[in-house]
Design an enzyme around this catalytic site. Sequence first.
Site, PDB file in Angstrom:
ATOM      1  N   LYS A   1      10.613  -3.863   1.267  1.00  0.00           N
ATOM      2  CA  LYS A   1       9.482  -3.979   0.511  1.00  0.00           C
ATOM      3  C   LYS A   1      10.355  -5.159  -0.826  1.00  0.00           C
ATOM      4  O   LYS A   1       9.848  -5.325  -2.222  1.00  0.00           O
ATOM      5  CB  LYS A   1       9.749  -2.981  -0.198  1.00  0.00           C
ATOM      6  CG  LYS A   1       9.996  -1.482   1.374  1.00  0.00           C
ATOM      7  CD  LYS A   1      10.271  -0.702   0.415  1.00  0.00           C
ATOM      8  CE  LYS A   1      10.452   0.864   1.643  1.00  0.00           C
ATOM      9  NZ  LYS A   1      11.683   1.496   2.154  1.00  0.00           N
TER      10      LYS A   1
ATOM     11  N   LYS B   1      13.594 -10.345   8.470  1.00  0.00           N
ATOM     12  CA  LYS B   1      12.279  -9.049   8.221  1.00  0.00           C
ATOM     13  C   LYS B   1      11.446  -8.961   7.192  1.00  0.00           C
ATOM     14  O   LYS B   1      11.833  -9.004   5.955  1.00  0.00           O
ATOM     15  CB  LYS B   1      13.201  -6.785   8.183  1.00  0.00           C
ATOM     16  CG  LYS B   1      13.316  -5.799   7.632  1.00  0.00           C
ATOM     17  CD  LYS B   1      14.207  -5.131   8.300  1.00  0.00           C
ATOM     18  CE  LYS B   1      14.312  -4.520   6.293  1.00  0.00           C
ATOM     19  NZ  LYS B   1      14.783  -3.963   6.101  1.00  0.00           N
TER      20      LYS B   1
ATOM     21  N   LYS C   1      25.242  -7.791   2.160  1.00  0.00           N
ATOM     22  CA  LYS C   1      25.287  -7.541   0.699  1.00  0.00           C
ATOM     23  C   LYS C   1      26.637  -8.684  -0.029  1.00  0.00           C
ATOM     24  O   LYS C   1      26.801  -9.008  -0.430  1.00  0.00           O
ATOM     25  CB  LYS C   1      24.869  -6.395   0.436  1.00  0.00           C
ATOM     26  CG  LYS C   1      23.330  -5.927   0.250  1.00  0.00           C
ATOM     27  CD  LYS C   1      22.793  -5.579  -1.058  1.00  0.00           C
ATOM     28  CE  LYS C   1      21.539  -4.844  -0.128  1.00  0.00           C
ATOM     29  NZ  LYS C   1      21.012  -4.246  -1.847  1.00  0.00           N
TER      30      LYS C   1
END
Length: 328
Positions: free
Chosen positions: A196, A193, A111
């Site tokens: 969500k 990946k 991040k």
Amino acid sequence: MKKMLSGIKPSGRLTLGNYIGAIRKFVEYQDEYELYVFIANLHAITVAQDKAELKKNTKDLIALYLACGLDPKKVTIFLQSDVHEHAELGWIMTCNSYMGELQRMTQYKDKTAKGETGITAGLFTYPSLMAADILLYDADYVPVGIDQKQHVELTRNLAERFNNRYGETFVIPEPVVAKVGAKIYSLQNPTKKMSKSEENPKGTIDLLDEPSLARKKVMSAVTDSLGIIQYDPENQPGISNLLTILSSLNGESIESIVNRYEGKGYGEFKKEVGQQVFDFLTDLQKRYNEIIASGMAEQVIKEGNEKASFIARKKLSKVKRKIGFEVF
Ligand code: TYM
């Protein structure tokens, strides 16, 4: 009986990746281990959550745990924020962690490398909280997908550090990562990946997706132009990902699937994967709907919270004694 613990954040809708990499294994292990499975909602708020969505995702996660086959008679299922000892030991673990080791955690590193703004202090220290989650229950094993392995390794270091400083207190846990399915990739970008929080919904299969929509997602999964069905994640990440998904859902070895498809085309293969996903979601959602309608989730959590609190309370009080907090 050896102890095992794991959790999932209710930070979005659960994906097929969460099922294959984590929940599927919990179900397998519930007969063999004393298993604790929780809803990691303290972890979810490391990024901003909408209140109504968080509540819905939490209820869904409980119902999905049960629908996937976790049996509350065998497994302690609980809500992290209701067991206050997590936050308290989390703080102690934060004070036991070095800035440098938290800076090396990939989620935070990625991040910051991307220059994302608004990264909370909670996101930075959350691996220490995860260590507390595990250590409170003396877990011997922690089944996780590959992305969480690093956090379990940090947990081992923190536990050893604490034990060295204060004397034997914590069990040193081991990560358990599945041989097949420890990382399911996005259907649209098979080197990333399945997550969500993915922006492209076509790449992610949600466990609560309409089964026919999920089948369409499989049919439009990105593949390659080689035209051979084989397990070669480097050169054929899309096909390899679909092989992993099929093998995880139908229990057949990848080798046997590859043999069945010798000389056959991608269309036929995708059709089988799509049908398998369709059938899996149809069954799962039937059970999910029954569980939601029965209202049983509330009782399951109530009982699970009580059991978990009892254990966590005892452990935390031992830790506090070791540190020098209990003076009278
Ligand atoms: P979370 O909520 O991101 O993911 C939950 C579990 O699902 C696995 N997983 C996957 N496995 C395979 N393929 C994928 N695409 C995929 N996406 C997710 C994750 O590896 C994980 O096992 N910090 C944790 C939650 C947590 C926890 C804990 C876990 C909090 N405390 C203590 C174990 C022990 C997390 O964010 O997982």
